[in-house]
Scaffold this motif. Structure first.
Motif, PDB file in Angstrom:
ATOM      1  N   LYS A 274       0.830  -1.121   0.132  1.00 48.79           N
ATOM      2  CA  LYS A 274      -0.018   0.026   0.019  1.00 48.79           C
ATOM      3  C   LYS A 274       0.821   1.331  -0.063  1.00 48.79           C
ATOM      4  O   LYS A 274       1.732   1.460   0.969  1.00 48.79           O
ATOM      5  N   GLU A 319     -12.775   8.165  -4.490  1.00 49.65           N
ATOM      6  CA  GLU A 319     -12.400   6.887  -4.537  1.00 49.65           C
ATOM      7  C   GLU A 319     -11.260   6.522  -4.263  1.00 49.65           C
ATOM      8  O   GLU A 319     -10.949   5.529  -3.524  1.00 49.65           O
ATOM      9  N   LEU A 322     -11.009   6.610  -0.395  1.00 54.41           N
ATOM     10  CA  LEU A 322     -11.546   5.438   0.293  1.00 54.41           C
ATOM     11  C   LEU A 322     -10.903   4.135   0.123  1.00 54.41           C
ATOM     12  O   LEU A 322     -10.738   3.584   1.073  1.00 54.41           O
ATOM     13  N   LYS A 323     -10.281   3.903  -1.199  1.00 50.10           N
ATOM     14  CA  LYS A 323      -9.641   2.699  -1.469  1.00 50.10           C
ATOM     15  C   LYS A 323      -8.351   2.830  -0.457  1.00 50.10           C
ATOM     16  O   LYS A 323      -7.828   1.587  -0.056  1.00 50.10           O
ATOM     17  N   LYS A 325      -7.959   4.139   2.197  1.00 50.26           N
ATOM     18  CA  LYS A 325      -8.365   4.046   3.780  1.00 50.26           C
ATOM     19  C   LYS A 325      -8.702   2.532   3.996  1.00 50.26           C
ATOM     20  O   LYS A 325      -8.530   2.120   5.397  1.00 50.26           O
ATOM     21  N   ASP A 326      -8.862   1.670   3.029  1.00 48.73           N
ATOM     22  CA  ASP A 326      -9.397   0.235   3.266  1.00 48.73           C
ATOM     23  C   ASP A 326      -8.134  -0.555   3.852  1.00 48.73           C
ATOM     24  O   ASP A 326      -7.169  -0.512   2.934  1.00 48.73           O
ATOM     25  N   GLU A 327      -8.184  -1.049   4.867  1.00 46.33           N
ATOM     26  CA  GLU A 327      -6.862  -1.624   5.642  1.00 46.33           C
ATOM     27  C   GLU A 327      -6.590  -3.006   4.796  1.00 46.33           C
ATOM     28  O   GLU A 327      -5.392  -3.335   4.985  1.00 46.33           O
ATOM     29  N   GLU A 328      -7.525  -3.614   4.101  1.00 47.86           N
ATOM     30  CA  GLU A 328      -7.075  -4.816   3.318  1.00 47.86           C
ATOM     31  C   GLU A 328      -6.573  -4.593   2.004  1.00 47.86           C
ATOM     32  O   GLU A 328      -6.169  -5.466   1.171  1.00 47.86           O
ATOM     33  N   SER A 329      -6.531  -3.368   1.471  1.00 49.67           N
ATOM     34  CA  SER A 329      -6.274  -2.954   0.077  1.00 49.67           C
ATOM     35  C   SER A 329      -4.784  -2.970  -0.048  1.00 49.67           C
ATOM     36  O   SER A 329      -4.172  -2.272   1.015  1.00 49.67           O
TER      37      SER A 329
END
Length: 745
Positions: A274, A319, A322-323, A325-329
């Motif tokens: 990330k 977009e 938000l992506k 911020k996604d901990e799994e992204s």
């Protein structure tokens, strides 16, 4: 009971519950110190602490405590931030914090629904988060509503003030604050937040401008440096992935996918990590993102690449946020400075630089984006350059970008140096803007009244009355203003045209670009035209400005040899003299910096050998052979500009021609008469005198347009502002005196 416990007990229950729910075991020092100032004094506050240190909570915990439970009498807290994305992020954080408090929070900018704005206007209360542009619109279009909206205003919070001090946008905010204070008859407390302030005393003075309050700057414990930092170097022509292995030994699929060794390396750095990939311009960001997507397609791998910059739609920016911020992204966002500020994007693993910042402040701000959630920040800088030809001139053999990056890192590591804020003395574009804005809000004013209202604003403290009179006469003659039969000044026809566009509210340049032409050929467009004689890069070449047609937004240029970094023309990316001086030391010393990879270490070794053999680390002037000379002033942008103009002013007498330069690193030229010693002595004699004025360096035909409304300002005022704000003659003269007092070649 400890000091932290006493402060904790003063917080209302909803804040204590918030702290419990986030599993915070104790208050941080920054939060304790901020609370002490807000609770126990009536002072302003400048809070400077590293990214992710809890500054937002540090000021909002006591601010919310102060306004909690009080009867509403308009908006209590005005929060001003430079980016919509930052406001959106902070809105979500504060909304969570005040969920059980009954305190309202409203965010207001161009992407917010009108229904939410109307709700606040009908029932003003709580916290208002707003951009400077939306606040300007409110002051112009709702001037009569300002007392009702802000009569109960207690706090004004300015976020990321390091991006505002010394800029027209920052000074616009100071004007707005003073205008609000005058309309409500009160002086709310001001609170400034930043992770990177070079001179806290100067920043505090700026924050408190026009305020009758003391501005406190809590001294926080020095933070221990713990980074993961790496710098890698590639020659663009060499297609070998790591430039240490033979391409023939690499797997066939890697060879097929390879387009550029440097970009392939970047791709490998961010794969399954990330990351943020920073560039210094929108054009370069677009190019980098497209290149990484192309590599992914060639490798038949997933396209995980996002993009984030100011010219994108709100939907695309959100977009990406938000992506991230996604901990799994494992998303990778290619970004400009829009991702540099304090948007919380969760656990970011790595920051990669395609173009290194020009300042220590920018380096620290970007470094702080990674390493959250208790992990050390991690940054990789990748430098790509054309491999110099064997017969290349001396200046072209030095990897200036990489040397600058090393100097920036070393300045902070060794001295904790961060650039101090710079204040303009004659912000003419802003003066034009605020004159129209104030008249639009007030309707009509006598000339004396208008001058008193405008020139008493802190941003214009150094503008002489005579110069303002010159501006007003020009605005009247050109129909931006109009004189009534009663002797009052009102907005004129052309002024109304400007005011009727939403673009008026912003003092920074918009996208109404200038077209660049070389004879009959159209080259492209740029946002801000440099002054005549300055240079910029476009379409892969370097151009020198020979004429400006501001009415038709045309820039006429001629092609010149050399190369330049991709950047916006103008003052963006100004470099401090301390960085240039440390660059000289980087080339002269034998230190082996631990963050350099083998390629970068080898490239530095070659550059140091060249610098030592040429004598450029010991002497400011080096003979390149024949009539050709090269000066290394080791001066920052403003003082280098002054030095270059000083050299040009004596060129004719000394038979100097072919003056060439790159950035503020060096000046090369031909000199067919006299000696270098005579040249430097002449420059010292001409400029080291009591009656010397920097205005002598500005050609009477120059039209130095930098800011948005400069094209409407009389040329003599622009030249005055240019000489006062964009030329540092004192520093240049000091360097010339040093050169005059030592052996040159």
């Amino acid at each position: 009971m400890t000091e932290a416990d006493k402060i904790f007990e003063r917080f209302p229950s909803f804040i204590r519950e918030y702290i419990y729910s986030h599993s915070w075991e104790n208050l941080r020092t920054v939060q304790i110190e901020a609370a002490k100032v807000i609770f126990d004094t009536d002072h302003n506050l400048l809070l400077t602490s590293s990214t992710a240190s809890g500054k937002t909570e540090a000021v909002f915990f006591p601010i919310l405590t102060e306004i909690y439970g009080e009867s509403c009498n308009g908006i209590s807290v005005l929060y001003i931030a430079p980016l919509k994305s930052l406001i959106n992020d902070q809105f979500s954080r504060i909304e969570e914090l005040i969920e059980e408090s009954g305190i309202a929070v409203t965010h207001w900018h161009g992407d917010v629904a009108q229904s939410k704005k109307k709700k606040l206007l009908s029932d003003p209360k709580g916290i208002l988060q707003i951009t400077p542009e939306s606040l300007e619109a409110m002051l112009i279009n709702r001037s009569n509503d300002i007392p009702r909206l802000f009569s109960g205003l207690k706090f004004i919070v300015l976020d990321e003030i390091h991006t505002l001090t010394g800029t027209d946008r920052g000074n616009q905010i100071l004007c707005q604050i003073i205008r609000i204070e005058r309309l409500i008859g009160a002086s709310p407390r001001r609170i400034g937040l930043s992770a990177t302030v070079g001179c806290p005393e100067a920043a505090a003075k700026w924050l408190g401008s026009g305020s009758q309050r003391i501005t406190d700057v809590p001294i926080l414990p020095a933070e221990k440096i713990k980074w993961r930092l790496g710098m890698e170097h590639f020659f663009i022509q060499n297609r070998n992935f790591d430039q240490t292995r033979n391409v023939a030994d690499m797997p066939e699929e890697n060879v097929r996918a390879m387009s550029d060794a440097g970009y392939e390396y970047i791709y490998g750095c961010v794969k399954n990590v990330k990351s943020l990939v920073f560039s210094n311009s929108r054009e370069e960001t677009e190019y980098v993102c497209a290149t990484l997507r192309q590599i992914a397609a060639k490798k038949n791998e997933n396209d995980i690449f996002l993009i984030h910059h100011g010219n994108l739609s709100a939907a695309l920016r959100e977009e990406a946020e938000l992506k991230m911020k996604d901990e799994e992204s494992h998303a990778v966002t290619c970004a400009t400075a829009t991702m540099e500020l304090g948007i919380d994007i969760g656990r970011l693993e790595r920051v990669v630089h395609v173009a290194f910042p020009n300042s220590v402040s920018g380096f620290l701000q970007r470094l702080g984006r990674s390493g959250r959630r208790g992990q050390p920040p991690e940054m990789i800088a990748v430098f790509r350059e054309d491999e110099p030809l064997p017969n290349a001139p001396l200046p072209n053999i030095i990897p200036w970008d990489m040397i600058r990056a090393i100097a920036i890192v070393q300045l902070y590591v060794e001295e904790r140096f961060v650039e101090p804020p710079y204040s303009k003395k004659e912000p003419m574009s802003l003066l034009f803007h605020q004159t129209l804005s104030i008249l639009a809000a007030s309707g009509a004013l006598k000339v004396k009244e208008l001058a008193e209202v405008v020139l008493s604003l802190p941003a214009f403290a150094h503008v002489a009355k005579e110069k303002y009179k010159t501006l007003l006469v020009s605005m009247l003659n050109n129909d931006f203003l109009e004189m009534t039969d009663e002797g009052e000044i009102i907005v004129g026809i052309k002024g109304e045209t400007l005011l009727n566009s939403f673009k008026f509210y912003a003092v920074f340049n918009d996208s109404e670009d200038y077209t660049v032409r070389c004879e009959s050929e159209e080259i492209g467009t740029i946002t801000t035209p440099p002054p005549i004689g300055d240079r910029f890069a476009l379409a892969g070449r370097v151009w020198e400005v020979i004429e400006l047609d501001t009415a038709r937004r045309l820039v006429f240029v001629k092609s010149v040899e050399g190369k330049m970094e991709i950047s916006w023309p103008g003052e963006y990316g100004a470099i401090h003299t301390r960085i240039l001086e440390r660059m000289q030391k980087v080339l002269a010393e034998d230190i082996d910096y631990p963050y350099l990879t083998p390629n970068a270490r080898q490239r530095l070794s070659i550059a140091r050998r060249v610098a030592k053999n040429s004598g450029m680390t010991e002497k400011n002037v080096v003979h390149l052979g024949g009539y050709t000379w090269c000066i290394f002033p080791w001066l920052g942008t403003r003082s280098f500009r002054a030095f270059r103009k000083m050299l040009s002013s004596v060129a004719l007498e000394h038979g100097i021609s072919g003056i060439d330069y790159e950035g503020c690193y060096y000046i090369s030229f031909r000199m067919e008469r006299g000696t270098i010693e005579e040249l430097i002595s002449d420059m010292c004699r001409r400029f080291d005198r009591d009656n010397f004025s920097s205005e002598e360096l500005v050609n009477g035909k120059e039209l130095p347009i930098f800011e948005k409304y400069d094209r409407y300002v009389p040329a003599e005022l622009l030249r005055s502002a240019y000489s006062n704000d964009r030329i540092d003659a004192d520093e240049a003269i000091k360097r010339i005196k040093e050169m005059n007092g030592k052996h040159i070649d």
